[in-house]
Design a protein around this motif. Structure first.
Motif, PDB file in Angstrom:
ATOM      1  N   GLY A 294      57.103  34.818  27.789  1.00 28.88           N
ATOM      2  CA  GLY A 294      58.038  33.726  28.018  1.00 28.88           C
ATOM      3  C   GLY A 294      58.673  33.314  26.697  1.00 28.88           C
ATOM      4  N   TYR A 295      59.989  33.457  26.587  1.00 28.97           N
ATOM      5  CA  TYR A 295      60.657  33.204  25.313  1.00 28.97           C
ATOM      6  C   TYR A 295      61.503  31.931  25.343  1.00 28.97           C
ATOM      7  CZ  TYR A 295      59.365  37.904  23.775  1.00 28.97           C
ATOM      8  OH  TYR A 295      58.668  39.026  23.409  1.00 28.97           O
ATOM      9  N   VAL A 296      61.388  31.140  24.274  1.00 34.10           N
ATOM     10  CA  VAL A 296      62.218  29.957  24.049  1.00 34.10           C
ATOM     11  C   VAL A 296      63.216  30.343  22.957  1.00 34.10           C
ATOM     12  CG1 VAL A 296      62.227  27.540  23.351  1.00 34.10           C
ATOM     13  CG2 VAL A 296      60.261  28.458  24.609  1.00 34.10           C
ATOM     14  N   PRO A 297      64.530  30.260  23.199  1.00 33.62           N
ATOM     15  CA  PRO A 297      65.516  30.786  22.243  1.00 33.62           C
ATOM     16  C   PRO A 297      65.480  30.105  20.863  1.00 33.62           C
ATOM     17  CG  PRO A 297      66.529  30.378  24.366  1.00 33.62           C
ATOM     18  CD  PRO A 297      65.167  29.753  24.422  1.00 33.62           C
ATOM     19  N   PHE A 298      65.756  30.894  19.827  1.00 35.55           N
ATOM     20  CA  PHE A 298      66.004  30.368  18.485  1.00 35.55           C
ATOM     21  C   PHE A 298      67.447  29.868  18.419  1.00 35.55           C
ATOM     22  CE2 PHE A 298      62.455  33.187  17.110  1.00 35.55           C
ATOM     23  CZ  PHE A 298      61.789  32.331  16.243  1.00 35.55           C
ATOM     24  N   GLU A 299      67.718  28.924  17.482  1.00 35.73           N
ATOM     25  CA  GLU A 299      69.072  28.395  17.315  1.00 35.73           C
ATOM     26  C   GLU A 299      69.365  28.217  15.823  1.00 35.73           C
ATOM     27  OE1 GLU A 299      69.535  24.826  19.789  1.00 35.73           O
ATOM     28  OE2 GLU A 299      67.863  25.555  21.006  1.00 35.73           O
ATOM     29  N   LEU A 300      70.529  28.682  15.388  1.00 33.54           N
ATOM     30  CA  LEU A 300      70.929  28.570  13.992  1.00 33.54           C
ATOM     31  C   LEU A 300      71.214  27.113  13.624  1.00 33.54           C
ATOM     32  CD1 LEU A 300      71.720  30.142  11.371  1.00 33.54           C
ATOM     33  CD2 LEU A 300      74.075  30.105  12.241  1.00 33.54           C
ATOM     34  N   VAL A 301      70.721  26.692  12.462  1.00 31.45           N
ATOM     35  CA  VAL A 301      70.957  25.330  11.967  1.00 31.45           C
ATOM     36  C   VAL A 301      71.605  25.406  10.585  1.00 31.45           C
ATOM     37  CG1 VAL A 301      69.942  23.090  11.411  1.00 31.45           C
ATOM     38  CG2 VAL A 301      68.911  24.510  13.196  1.00 31.45           C
ATOM     39  N   THR A 302      72.739  24.742  10.447  1.00 30.63           N
ATOM     40  CA  THR A 302      73.457  24.666   9.174  1.00 30.63           C
ATOM     41  C   THR A 302      73.882  23.216   8.953  1.00 30.63           C
ATOM     42  OG1 THR A 302      75.651  25.018  10.147  1.00 30.63           O
ATOM     43  CG2 THR A 302      74.369  26.997   9.585  1.00 30.63           C
ATOM     44  N   PRO A 303      74.412  22.884   7.789  1.00 35.14           N
ATOM     45  CA  PRO A 303      74.897  21.507   7.589  1.00 35.14           C
ATOM     46  C   PRO A 303      75.914  21.071   8.641  1.00 35.14           C
ATOM     47  CG  PRO A 303      74.719  22.617   5.483  1.00 35.14           C
ATOM     48  CD  PRO A 303      74.451  23.672   6.529  1.00 35.14           C
ATOM     49  N   ALA A 304      76.641  22.029   9.224  1.00 37.21           N
ATOM     50  CA  ALA A 304      77.670  21.691  10.208  1.00 37.21           C
ATOM     51  C   ALA A 304      77.093  21.115  11.503  1.00 37.21           C
ATOM     52  CB  ALA A 304      78.518  22.924  10.516  1.00 37.21           C
ATOM     53  N   ASN A 305      75.901  21.576  11.913  1.00 31.18           N
ATOM     54  CA  ASN A 305      75.311  21.061  13.163  1.00 31.18           C
ATOM     55  C   ASN A 305      73.964  20.371  12.931  1.00 31.18           C
ATOM     56  OD1 ASN A 305      73.671  23.255  12.655  1.00 31.18           O
ATOM     57  ND2 ASN A 305      73.963  24.242  14.639  1.00 31.18           N
ATOM     58  N   LEU A 306      73.704  20.026  11.691  1.00 31.20           N
ATOM     59  CA  LEU A 306      72.424  19.429  11.303  1.00 31.20           C
ATOM     60  C   LEU A 306      72.041  18.232  12.170  1.00 31.20           C
ATOM     61  CD1 LEU A 306      70.037  18.948   9.316  1.00 31.20           C
ATOM     62  CD2 LEU A 306      71.664  17.756   7.823  1.00 31.20           C
ATOM     63  N   LYS A 307      72.993  17.364  12.469  1.00 33.12           N
ATOM     64  CA  LYS A 307      72.698  16.136  13.222  1.00 33.12           C
ATOM     65  C   LYS A 307      72.127  16.417  14.602  1.00 33.12           C
ATOM     66  CE  LYS A 307      76.049  13.188  10.844  1.00 33.12           C
ATOM     67  NZ  LYS A 307      77.272  12.332  10.984  1.00 33.12           N
ATOM     68  N   ASP A 308      72.446  17.587  15.153  1.00 37.66           N
ATOM     69  CA  ASP A 308      71.947  17.929  16.495  1.00 37.66           C
ATOM     70  C   ASP A 308      70.449  18.230  16.508  1.00 37.66           C
ATOM     71  OD1 ASP A 308      74.556  17.717  17.393  1.00 37.66           O
ATOM     72  OD2 ASP A 308      74.960  19.865  17.224  1.00 37.66           O
ATOM     73  N   TYR A 309      69.879  18.435  15.311  1.00 41.33           N
ATOM     74  CA  TYR A 309      68.480  18.893  15.243  1.00 41.33           C
ATOM     75  C   TYR A 309      67.534  17.923  14.515  1.00 41.33           C
ATOM     76  CZ  TYR A 309      70.348  23.259  16.968  1.00 41.33           C
ATOM     77  OH  TYR A 309      70.964  24.198  17.748  1.00 41.33           O
ATOM     78  N   GLN A 310      68.078  16.880  13.929  1.00 40.69           N
ATOM     79  CA  GLN A 310      67.248  16.026  13.084  1.00 40.69           C
ATOM     80  C   GLN A 310      66.141  15.287  13.815  1.00 40.69           C
ATOM     81  OE1 GLN A 310      70.656  14.117  11.103  1.00 40.69           O
ATOM     82  NE2 GLN A 310      69.783  14.755   9.149  1.00 40.69           N
ATOM     83  N   ALA A 311      66.258  15.166  15.134  1.00 42.36           N
ATOM     84  CA  ALA A 311      65.220  14.483  15.892  1.00 42.36           C
ATOM     85  C   ALA A 311      64.381  15.425  16.737  1.00 42.36           C
ATOM     86  CB  ALA A 311      65.843  13.403  16.780  1.00 42.36           C
ATOM     87  N   LYS A 312      64.530  16.733  16.532  1.00 47.42           N
ATOM     88  CA  LYS A 312      63.875  17.690  17.427  1.00 47.42           C
ATOM     89  C   LYS A 312      62.496  18.144  16.967  1.00 47.42           C
ATOM     90  CE  LYS A 312      67.872  19.455  19.935  1.00 47.42           C
ATOM     91  NZ  LYS A 312      68.576  20.650  20.421  1.00 47.42           N
ATOM     92  N   ASN A 313      62.379  18.603  15.746  1.00 49.48           N
ATOM     93  CA  ASN A 313      61.068  19.085  15.284  1.00 49.48           C
ATOM     94  C   ASN A 313      60.361  18.034  14.434  1.00 49.48           C
ATOM     95  OD1 ASN A 313      60.567  21.479  16.520  1.00 49.48           O
ATOM     96  ND2 ASN A 313      61.171  22.800  14.836  1.00 49.48           N
TER      97      ASN A 313
END
Length: 313
Positions: A294-313
């Motif tokens: 069962g795979y959970v996809p990886f997602e690229l993180v850069t300064p451009a989309n940083l705000k989308d990930y700051q509360a995730k991990n």
């Protein structure tokens, strides 16, 4: 009448006891940022499940201790077992111990060496490592091109060599650099820093002391990348002329990215893997079928989309 109520109460107690489920969890190491998020993801999710208890143990990066923990889970009669392997090449014995007892076993995050030959009632939940280093290195390649580089040098920091993720992520890097678009990047140094921030800093210090020249640091995880950054800053090197890439998108890594230090990371959904592992364990324990992988996809993180990930991990 009293006997009736007593019998009814006893039946209710037995039914409640029968429905309660215990999952034994053996984590490779508690003292690891990413694995802490993974562990917390399992714990938080289990709190929302009725009559499900997790018994979580720290293997302290000791293969023998992890095998003993699995054997103890079997002896105590848990309903299912989740293992985050210390050594992905040493999982056959773990599978055999659980299979002999007929207890479901789910491997999480780190791919076991026997993933293609798992016994019945066993599965693997993680993210596909072929995506991780590929996303990371393609972005490094894009950034170097955007900076006008036609020739570039990179150093590679590898995780523990006994770990499948380290081997695959490193191969991902090499596969991307072998493509025509990115072949202008040459690896000049490649060594392990064992997933560790401290060892990453020490390794970078050694490279700098030896006069190694490079344009990019490609690390198998964020902790090593952060260690490299600390060493680079201590040496007086500006972060504007070197690209640093990691994997996992931990909170410390995202803070480093927000500060203009880390350039690239790849979000690995630790909490999602934790939830997936608990779900798989419960489904198999209840007689349901699940996918072997069962795979959970990886997602690229850069300064451009940083705000989308700051509360995730």
């Amino acid at each position: 009448m009293k006997k009736y109520f007593l019998a009814t109460a006893l039946a209710t107690m037995l039914a409640t006891t029968a429905s309660a489920e215990t999952i034994g969890v053996s984590m490779a190491l508690f003292d690891d940022n990413f694995l802490t998020v993974l562990r917390n993801g399992m714990t938080d999710y289990s709190k929302d499940l009725k009559d499900v208890t997790l018994q979580i143990e720290d293997a302290q990066n000791d293969v023998g201790k992890q095998l003993s923990q699995v054997q103890n889970f079997v002896a105590s009669g848990v309903d299912a077992i989740i293992v985050n392997p210390v050594d992905t090449d040493a999982t056959v014995a773990l599978s055999q111990a659980a299979a002999a007892a007929g207890i479901p076993l789910i491997y999480v995050n780190r791919q076991p060496v026997n993933v293609d030959d798992l016994p019945e009632k066993q599965a693997f939940v993680a993210s596909d490592e072929k995506e991780s280093g590929t996303l990371q290195t393609k972005e490094v390649c894009r950034m170097l091109k955007a900076a006008g580089k036609t020739e570039a040098k990179a150093v590679v920091m590898m995780g523990e060599l006994s770990n499948q993720a380290a081997r695959v992520r490193t191969q991902d890097i090499k596969d991307v650099l072998a493509t025509p678009d990115c072949s202008f990047i040459k690896i000049v140094e490649e060594q392990t820093a064992n997933w560790s921030r401290t060892q990453g800093a020490d390794l970078m210090t050694n490279w700098l002391s030896a006069g190694v020249q490079f344009d990019a640091v490609i690390a198998n995880n964020d902790e090593m990348a952060i260690g490299a950054i600390q060493s680079l800053k201590s040496s007086g090197r500006t972060m504007d002329d070197v690209i640093v890439a990691g994997i996992d998108a931990t909170q410390d890594a995202l803070a480093s990215m927000a500060a203009g230090e880390l350039d690239v990371s790849v979000f690995q959904n630790a909490a999602g893997q934790g939830r997936g592992a608990v779900d798989a364990a419960l489904k198999i324990a209840r007689g349901e079928t699940v996918e072997k992988k069962g795979y959970v996809p990886f997602e690229l993180v850069t300064p451009a989309n940083l705000k989308d990930y700051q509360a995730k991990n």
